[in-house]
Design a protein around this motif. Structure first.
Motif, PDB file in Angstrom:
ATOM      1  N   ASP A  67       4.895  29.331  -1.664  1.00 52.50           N
ATOM      2  CA  ASP A  67       3.786  29.924  -0.913  1.00 52.50           C
ATOM      3  C   ASP A  67       3.048  30.978  -1.741  1.00 52.50           C
ATOM      4  OD1 ASP A  67       5.234  32.327  -0.783  1.00 52.50           O
ATOM      5  OD2 ASP A  67       5.821  32.074   1.307  1.00 52.50           O
ATOM      6  N   ARG A  68       2.099  31.656  -1.115  1.00 50.92           N
ATOM      7  CA  ARG A  68       1.243  32.620  -1.806  1.00 50.92           C
ATOM      8  C   ARG A  68       2.025  33.814  -2.339  1.00 50.92           C
ATOM      9  NH1 ARG A  68      -1.596  35.053   3.732  1.00 50.92           N
ATOM     10  NH2 ARG A  68       0.368  35.760   4.686  1.00 50.92           N
ATOM     11  N   LYS A 128      12.601  12.484  12.827  1.00 51.63           N
ATOM     12  CA  LYS A 128      13.985  12.041  12.779  1.00 51.63           C
ATOM     13  C   LYS A 128      14.543  12.096  11.367  1.00 51.63           C
ATOM     14  CE  LYS A 128      13.878   9.008  16.826  1.00 51.63           C
ATOM     15  NZ  LYS A 128      14.114   7.636  17.342  1.00 51.63           N
ATOM     16  N   SER A 129      13.667  11.937  10.371  1.00 53.26           N
ATOM     17  CA  SER A 129      14.080  12.035   8.964  1.00 53.26           C
ATOM     18  C   SER A 129      13.082  12.937   8.250  1.00 53.26           C
ATOM     19  CB  SER A 129      14.111  10.652   8.309  1.00 53.26           C
ATOM     20  OG  SER A 129      14.432  10.760   6.928  1.00 53.26           O
ATOM     21  N   GLU A 130      13.449  14.204   8.108  1.00 54.49           N
ATOM     22  CA  GLU A 130      12.532  15.199   7.554  1.00 54.49           C
ATOM     23  C   GLU A 130      12.082  14.803   6.145  1.00 54.49           C
ATOM     24  OE1 GLU A 130      15.262  17.266  10.505  1.00 54.49           O
ATOM     25  OE2 GLU A 130      15.476  15.783   8.905  1.00 54.49           O
ATOM     26  N   HIS A 131      10.779  14.971   5.879  1.00 53.35           N
ATOM     27  CA  HIS A 131      10.252  14.550   4.573  1.00 53.35           C
ATOM     28  C   HIS A 131       8.917  15.236   4.321  1.00 53.35           C
ATOM     29  CE1 HIS A 131       8.668  12.128   1.299  1.00 53.35           C
ATOM     30  NE2 HIS A 131       9.815  11.436   1.230  1.00 53.35           N
ATOM     31  N   GLY A 132       8.866  16.116   3.327  1.00 58.66           N
ATOM     32  CA  GLY A 132       7.596  16.708   2.918  1.00 58.66           C
ATOM     33  C   GLY A 132       7.329  18.045   3.574  1.00 58.66           C
ATOM     34  N   ILE A 133       6.892  19.012   2.764  1.00 57.46           N
ATOM     35  CA  ILE A 133       6.564  20.348   3.258  1.00 57.46           C
ATOM     36  C   ILE A 133       5.440  20.923   2.409  1.00 57.46           C
ATOM     37  CG2 ILE A 133       8.377  21.425   1.832  1.00 57.46           C
ATOM     38  CD1 ILE A 133       8.775  23.474   4.099  1.00 57.46           C
ATOM     39  N   PHE A 134       4.514  21.623   3.053  1.00 55.03           N
ATOM     40  CA  PHE A 134       3.432  22.327   2.373  1.00 55.03           C
ATOM     41  C   PHE A 134       3.197  23.638   3.111  1.00 55.03           C
ATOM     42  CE2 PHE A 134      -1.129  23.423   2.246  1.00 55.03           C
ATOM     43  CZ  PHE A 134      -1.269  23.635   0.895  1.00 55.03           C
ATOM     44  N   VAL A 135       2.952  24.725   2.360  1.00 54.77           N
ATOM     45  CA  VAL A 135       2.685  26.030   2.954  1.00 54.77           C
ATOM     46  C   VAL A 135       1.298  26.475   2.517  1.00 54.77           C
ATOM     47  CG1 VAL A 135       3.517  28.381   3.292  1.00 54.77           C
ATOM     48  CG2 VAL A 135       5.151  26.544   2.806  1.00 54.77           C
ATOM     49  N   LEU A 154       3.318  17.963  11.556  1.00 50.92           N
ATOM     50  CA  LEU A 154       3.446  19.154  12.385  1.00 50.92           C
ATOM     51  C   LEU A 154       3.061  20.395  11.600  1.00 50.92           C
ATOM     52  CD1 LEU A 154       6.974  18.430  13.933  1.00 50.92           C
ATOM     53  CD2 LEU A 154       4.734  17.755  14.839  1.00 50.92           C
ATOM     54  N   THR A 155       2.501  21.385  12.306  1.00 47.79           N
ATOM     55  CA  THR A 155       2.172  22.672  11.704  1.00 47.79           C
ATOM     56  C   THR A 155       2.824  23.787  12.513  1.00 47.79           C
ATOM     57  OG1 THR A 155      -0.014  21.740  11.217  1.00 47.79           O
ATOM     58  CG2 THR A 155       0.324  24.072  10.718  1.00 47.79           C
ATOM     59  N   PHE A 156       3.457  24.726  11.786  1.00 44.42           N
ATOM     60  CA  PHE A 156       4.121  25.878  12.395  1.00 44.42           C
ATOM     61  C   PHE A 156       3.688  27.148  11.667  1.00 44.42           C
ATOM     62  CE2 PHE A 156       6.859  22.236  13.048  1.00 44.42           C
ATOM     63  CZ  PHE A 156       7.360  22.391  14.332  1.00 44.42           C
ATOM     64  N   THR A 157       3.836  28.282  12.319  1.00 48.89           N
ATOM     65  CA  THR A 157       3.721  29.552  11.611  1.00 48.89           C
ATOM     66  C   THR A 157       4.942  29.726  10.722  1.00 48.89           C
ATOM     67  OG1 THR A 157       4.924  30.851  13.269  1.00 48.89           O
ATOM     68  CG2 THR A 157       2.548  30.529  13.630  1.00 48.89           C
ATOM     69  N   GLY A 158       4.889  30.726   9.859  1.00 49.73           N
ATOM     70  CA  GLY A 158       6.026  30.994   8.993  1.00 49.73           C
ATOM     71  C   GLY A 158       7.285  31.382   9.737  1.00 49.73           C
ATOM     72  N   SER A 354       3.648  30.999  -9.419  1.00 51.75           N
ATOM     73  CA  SER A 354       2.535  31.563 -10.189  1.00 51.75           C
ATOM     74  C   SER A 354       2.933  31.946 -11.603  1.00 51.75           C
ATOM     75  CB  SER A 354       1.978  32.788  -9.459  1.00 51.75           C
ATOM     76  OG  SER A 354       2.938  33.839  -9.419  1.00 51.75           O
ATOM     77  N   LYS A 355       4.227  32.055 -11.882  1.00 55.21           N
ATOM     78  CA  LYS A 355       4.718  32.385 -13.216  1.00 55.21           C
ATOM     79  C   LYS A 355       5.049  31.139 -14.034  1.00 55.21           C
ATOM     80  CE  LYS A 355       6.773  36.662 -11.416  1.00 55.21           C
ATOM     81  NZ  LYS A 355       6.377  36.383 -10.003  1.00 55.21           N
ATOM     82  N   GLY A 356       4.894  29.980 -13.431  1.00 57.71           N
ATOM     83  CA  GLY A 356       5.189  28.741 -14.132  1.00 57.71           C
ATOM     84  C   GLY A 356       6.620  28.281 -14.011  1.00 57.71           C
TER      85      GLY A 356
END
Length: 376
Positions: A67-68, A128-135, A154-158, A354-356
């Motif tokens: 995340d940021r 049923k089978s969790e796959h993939g995440i983006f923040v 689905l979208t959730f808050t942090g 951000s640091k690579g």
């Protein structure tokens, strides 16, 4: 003189017992590209992340994101714990270890667990089978799944508060549907445009774009920018002409700083590059001799403003490949199948801070995430 002869004789015996592997360095793996000047190098951090609290353990780690704040988020599959990992949940308990951690976990740079949540709840269809995440930059967490029933994002808050669902569980209508998904694998938000790009996925064979706030359909495309097709495809063969369609799964989508869209066509051993309108730009073939599960499972672009490099997670070959973003030239490869730090079992996803520094997630029998600190 006799003492010197005995010393030499003993040294020779010790050397012969030690064997050649200890007497000289092992050769580089076959096919390993030479290290070009300036290409990033990495070192595994074997004690990252720190042990989880509460006798928790993770199953298949099916997604990872940064995340940021340079915090690292993972999503894992609690249902995939092995029998001998969940003895503590039996009644009566059979062993001290363990119980499944919540499916969504957030860590800081040092590997400390910060937040955790996830699972079924009111108002949404948990996969049923969790796959993939983006923040995203607001700290909202986007999730998907790849079970046959998982046709939703689905979208959730942090903190895990539900915000939005795009698509419906158990509803899918093919690769040209504008209002349904087909086992989406990965997603990324184009925040200036307010658009969500989806690699869709394990059933469908396309990239689809939605309005990020309303979930309204914007556009879609298949390989080479063609109209996608769900017709049965011939199995991949390295010497066959490139397929005019994406294979299953369409496994990742990434957007570069200069507005190009990179798509992981996993089983076809290639990355396809598009403009945001879906027009085809170019493709890179990666380890094209790979027949089993494909070579392009996920990718990230380097942290420099020009994003000079692409780092590719290759689950079939158990390695990370670095290529030039400009021309696709392979610059380095590192890793192999195994369970020690720096080795992989089905490296499934990859993230970069951000640091690579690079972070990886493993499914199959991997059941872990790793951190690789950039050292050059």
């Amino acid at each position: 003189m006799l003492g010197s002869f005995k010393a030499l004789w003993l040294a020779a015996i010790i050397a012969s017992l030690a064997g050649p592997a200890f007497a000289q360095p092992l050769p580089a793996p076959m096919g390993q590209p030479s290290q070009a000047p300036g290409v990033p190098k990495f070192r595994p951090e074997p004690y990252w992340p720190k042990p989880l609290p509460g006798n928790w353990i993770v199953g298949q780690v099916s997604g990872i994101a940064v995340d940021r704040n340079d915090h690292i988020w993972i999503i894992h599959r609690p249902s995939t714990l092995f029998d001998d990992e969940k003895g503590a949940t039996k009644n009566p308990p059979e062993t001290k270890c363990c119980t499944a951690a919540p499916p969504v976990l957030e860590f800081d740079q040092e590997g400390n667990l910060l937040r955790y949540w996830g699972g079924p709840g009111a108002g949404y269809d948990w996969p049923k089978s969790e796959h993939g995440i983006f923040v995203d930059s607001q700290g909202n967490v986007w999730l998907a799944g790849n079970d046959n029933a998982d046709n939703q994002i689905l979208t959730f808050t942090g903190d895990g508060k539900f915000l939005q669902q795009i698509g419906k569980a158990n509803v899918t209508n093919g690769s040209n549907s504008q209002d349904s998904l087909g086992r989406p694998a990965h997603m990324m938000l184009d925040e200036p445009a307010g658009e969500l790009y989806v690699a869709d996925g394990y059933k469908n064979r396309r990239v689809i774009v939605f309005d990020a706030k309303s979930g309204a359909f914007k556009r879609l495309w298949g390989a080479y920018g063609h109209k996608p097709s769900d017709e049965k495809m011939a199995a991949y063969k390295p010497d066959a002409p490139p397929s005019e369609q994406f294979s299953n799964p369409v496994h990742c989508v990434r957007i570069s700083n200069d507005g190009l869209v990179y798509v992981c066509d996993r089983a076809n051993d290639r990355i396809q590059v598009f403009r945001k309108d879906g027009s085809f730009v170019k493709e890179f073939r990666i380890e094209p001799e790979t027949m089993q599960n494909g070579s392009v499972w996920d990718l990230v672009l380097s942290e420099d403003p020009g994003q000079k490099y692409i780092f590719i997670a290759d689950g079939a070959n158990g390695q990370i490949t670095t290529i030039s973003r400009d021309d696709g030239k392979v610059l380095t490869q590192w890793g192999r199948h195994g369970h020690q730090p720096g080795q992989f079992k089905w490296v499934h996803n990859i993230a970069i801070d951000s640091k690579g520094n690079i972070y990886t997630a493993e499914v199959g029998f991997g059941h872990r995430t790793q951190k690789f600190r950039r050292v050059e």
